[in-house]
Design a protein around this motif. Sequence first.
Motif: not given
Length: 94
Positions: A27-39
Amino acid sequence: MSLSAIAQRLQRGLDKRPLEDSIKFDCGADGTLTLSGGSAQLVDRPADCTIGISLANLEKMIAGKLNPVTAFATGRLKVSGDMSVALKLGKLLG
């Protein structure tokens, strides 16, 4: 809705149906969200598929007010990496 709140909502989906692959929302300057496995984590790490999207459009997509296919077709989201992984996101949101 903050990126943290979106992560919590997606975590509930992952608790029911963990992903075999990893997806990153950039999301650029708003940050990053990573989905991996169960988290769902607010970290920037390599992923099988990266979705570039504004926080506002991610909020709309999570709320069901923005169709991912329409967003892709109109350039409101961009996918890099394995496109088949992005298609698995529907199972998580549904």
